[in-house]
Design an enzyme around this catalytic site. Structure first.
Site, PDB file in Angstrom:
ATOM      1  N   LEU A 145      40.169  47.844 -18.509  1.00  0.00           N
ATOM      2  CA  LEU A 145      39.901  46.947 -17.376  1.00  0.00           C
ATOM      3  C   LEU A 145      38.761  45.958 -17.653  1.00  0.00           C
ATOM      4  CD1 LEU A 145      40.323  49.001 -14.072  1.00  0.00           C
ATOM      5  CD2 LEU A 145      41.553  46.954 -14.770  1.00  0.00           C
ATOM      6  N   ILE A 148      39.672  42.481 -19.271  1.00  0.00           N
ATOM      7  CA  ILE A 148      40.116  41.343 -18.467  1.00  0.00           C
ATOM      8  C   ILE A 148      39.121  40.994 -17.365  1.00  0.00           C
ATOM      9  CG2 ILE A 148      42.565  41.531 -18.940  1.00  0.00           C
ATOM     10  CD1 ILE A 148      42.904  43.249 -16.517  1.00  0.00           C
ATOM     11  N   GLU A 149      38.213  41.918 -17.037  1.00  0.00           N
ATOM     12  CA  GLU A 149      37.200  41.615 -16.029  1.00  0.00           C
ATOM     13  C   GLU A 149      36.070  40.760 -16.607  1.00  0.00           C
ATOM     14  OE1 GLU A 149      36.676  42.020 -12.865  1.00  0.00           O
ATOM     15  OE2 GLU A 149      38.492  43.117 -12.361  1.00  0.00           O
ATOM     16  N   SER A 150      35.524  41.141 -17.760  1.00  0.00           N
ATOM     17  CA  SER A 150      34.317  40.484 -18.278  1.00  0.00           C
ATOM     18  C   SER A 150      34.369  40.153 -19.759  1.00  0.00           C
ATOM     19  CB  SER A 150      33.112  41.403 -18.045  1.00  0.00           C
ATOM     20  OG  SER A 150      33.257  42.610 -18.799  1.00  0.00           O
ATOM     21  N   TYR A 252      47.173  39.950 -13.032  1.00  0.00           N
ATOM     22  CA  TYR A 252      46.151  40.921 -13.415  1.00  0.00           C
ATOM     23  C   TYR A 252      46.736  42.158 -14.088  1.00  0.00           C
ATOM     24  CZ  TYR A 252      41.629  43.288 -12.958  1.00  0.00           C
ATOM     25  OH  TYR A 252      40.441  43.925 -13.210  1.00  0.00           O
TER      26      TYR A 252
END
Length: 523
Positions: A145, A148-150, A252
């Site tokens: 995760l 793709i978040e940071s 997402y």
């Protein structure tokens, strides 16, 4: 915002429109890190031996030294992707369709260098995520995760204010007991933020019982997922509610599946981890007294930049005093040095770094009171920011480092405003010389560096249009990857706000490839 942050923010924009046909989605709708001597020698050798053991047992294979890789242009059949995804042990459904395929191609073909950077960073961050996920009984696949978040950047900050590897908003961070104040932002603490993220994911799973919906809710919030479920007639399959989700969330889950695939099959795509500056192994020390990173760096000879990199949660290079203590992470080979020199570290220039002896640093006190002490043999002057100024230019005029200007003035991401007063520390005796910069024009300041300012660029066509200052306009054609900051850098003295004001544009999102914008060079 650095390169890795930009990857995670802009990744959705590169999905090909024709990948959406299978769901009949309108392309416009998808956008989206001697005895003493003997004992000392033995101790050092032991530390070195242990560190070497860690290195041998934790590092992945690096990219081999060889000629540049020629990527195959042969299209990989869908059946290969499907089989590979089926071979990945996962509690989370790894669906495959054209959207997932296109994200895989984005990671494995068009963003290769960035993916190799993240593969290198993952050698440090993934063990942290894996241990916490295992402890809490959640699927290990969720470690992807933060990709793709940071893009594995612990200091990433979104436009909406989400921060850290797991991109927590302020309210959600506080809800999950993350400390956020003047000195500390635990949303940027890889360990504490990971525990908070895992708790959030567990809470969401209790609600939905479906990992696709949990992942979607992590991105857009449970409220939006609930609305999508209602609007779809109560359906609880991600692909059934796809159309009803916010546009930025639709890609997402596919991006998550593609990231998981790419990290598992990176060698098949000739992608290899690039070495990062993060150490192989670290040790965590509990600090109860107030401590400045400079004290640690100067006594045990460790880079302050590395301390910042390993402890991104400390906003002002200061660990406040605390009865419960705060964590300080150091490379493994430095932990014994710290313990052996602990008294010297805390005593080192204590009055210099903390203005009132034995005063406990209170997070509610002003940042500048504790963080900015006039350096030795330096004098303080103030510079008032003018239109067209940039941090790099100001630093060059005052013969200091850009990072120092940012540090002295608590400037983040090089953002300064016209009229803002900046503190600059200059050699004693030269205060008057540097103070004169407040009355100089841009050309005069550049002249102190031996630089002459051209009235216009020979590579850009001019027009007869004029502004109130009678300077000619030039036109610039926007190229792929341009934003106001990169364009302004091409024209000395021009700032982002100048370009936006002249063209009556409010944000970067208004720029389009091929668009012509007016520039008014400084004389």
């Amino acid at each position: 915002m650095d390169t890795l942050s930009i990857i995670s923010e802009n990744i959705i924009d590169e999905v090909e429109k024709d990948s959406l046909d299978f769901l009949e989605i309108n392309p416009v709708d998808v956008r989206w890190d001697l005895n003493d001597t003997i004992n000392t020698t033995f101790s050092n050798n032991l530390d070195s031996l242990v560190y070497t053991w860690y290195a041998k047992n934790t590092l992945k294979t690096k990219k081999p030294h060889q000629a540049p890789i020629e990527l195959s242009t042969e299209t990989i059949p869908d059946s290969v992707y499907i089989q590979r995804l089926e071979n990945i042990p996962s509690l989370i459904d790894l669906s495959y369709n054209k959207i997932v395929r296109n994200y895989i191609e984005l990671y494995s073909q068009r963003r290769r260098s960035q993916v190799e950077m993240m593969l290198g960073l993952s050698e440090y961050y993934f063990p942290i995520f894996e241990e916490i996920l295992d402890k809490e009984g959640l699927p290990q696949e969720l470690k992807y995760l933060p990709i793709i978040e940071s893009a594995l950047n612990p200091t990433a900050l979104s436009r909406a204010g989400a921060s850290g590897l797991w991109q927590f908003m302020y309210g959600t961070g506080r809800m999950y007991k993350l400390d956020i104040n003047t000195f500390i932002d635990e949303r940027r603490d890889p360990v504490k933020a990971s525990y908070a993220a895992v708790k959030y994911l567990k809470d969401m799973y209790k609600v939905y019982g479906n990992w696709h919906l949990v992942i979607a809710a992590y991105n857009c919030g449970p409220g939006n997922v609930n609305k999508a479920i209602r609007r779809s007639g109560g359906k609880r399959n991600y692909w059934d509610i796809y159309f009803h989700l916010p546009k930025e969330t639709r890609g997402y889950v596919p991006a998550f599946i593609a990231a998981l695939y790419t990290f598992n099959y990176h060698e098949a795509h000739q992608l290899f981890p690039q070495p990062s500056s993060l150490p192989v192994a670290c040790d965590t020390l509990l600090i109860n007294e107030q401590l400045h990173f400079d004290q640690v760096a100067n006594v045990i000879n460790i880079s302050k930049e590395q301390l910042r990199e390993l402890n991104p949660q400390y906003r002002a290079d200061i660990i406040p005093a605390s009865k419960d203590g705060y964590a300080l992470k150091v490379p493994f080979q430095y932990s014994a040095k710290f313990i052996d020199n602990q008294d010297s570290i805390f005593a080192y220039k204590k009055e210099f770094y903390f203005s009132i002896k034995d005063k406990v640093v209170n997070p509610s006190d002003r940042y500048q009171k504790f963080a900015h002490v006039t350096p030795k043999d330096k004098a303080k002057v103030y510079y008032k920011v003018k239109s067209g100024d940039a941090i790099g230019l100001i630093a060059s005029w005052f013969h200091v480092r850009t990072s120092d200007v940012r540090y002295w003035n608590n400037v983040r991401r090089n953002l300064i405003k016209v009229g803002q007063k900046l503190v600059i520390y200059v050699p004693k005796g030269k205060e008057s010389y540097y103070s004169n910069f407040n009355t100089m024009g841009y050309s005069e300041k550049q002249a102190t560096l031996g630089k002459t300012v051209a009235s216009s660029s020979s590579t850009v066509s001019t027009t007869s249009s004029t502004s109130n200052s009678n300077a000619p306009f030039v036109y610039y054609t926007v190229k792929r990857g341009d934003n106001f900051w990169t364009i302004a850098k091409k024209f000395p003295g021009i700032s982002n706000s100048d370009i936006m004001r002249i063209n009556n544009i409010k944000d970067d999102g208004s720029l389009k490839v091929g668009q012509k914008i007016k520039i008014q060079p400084k004389s």
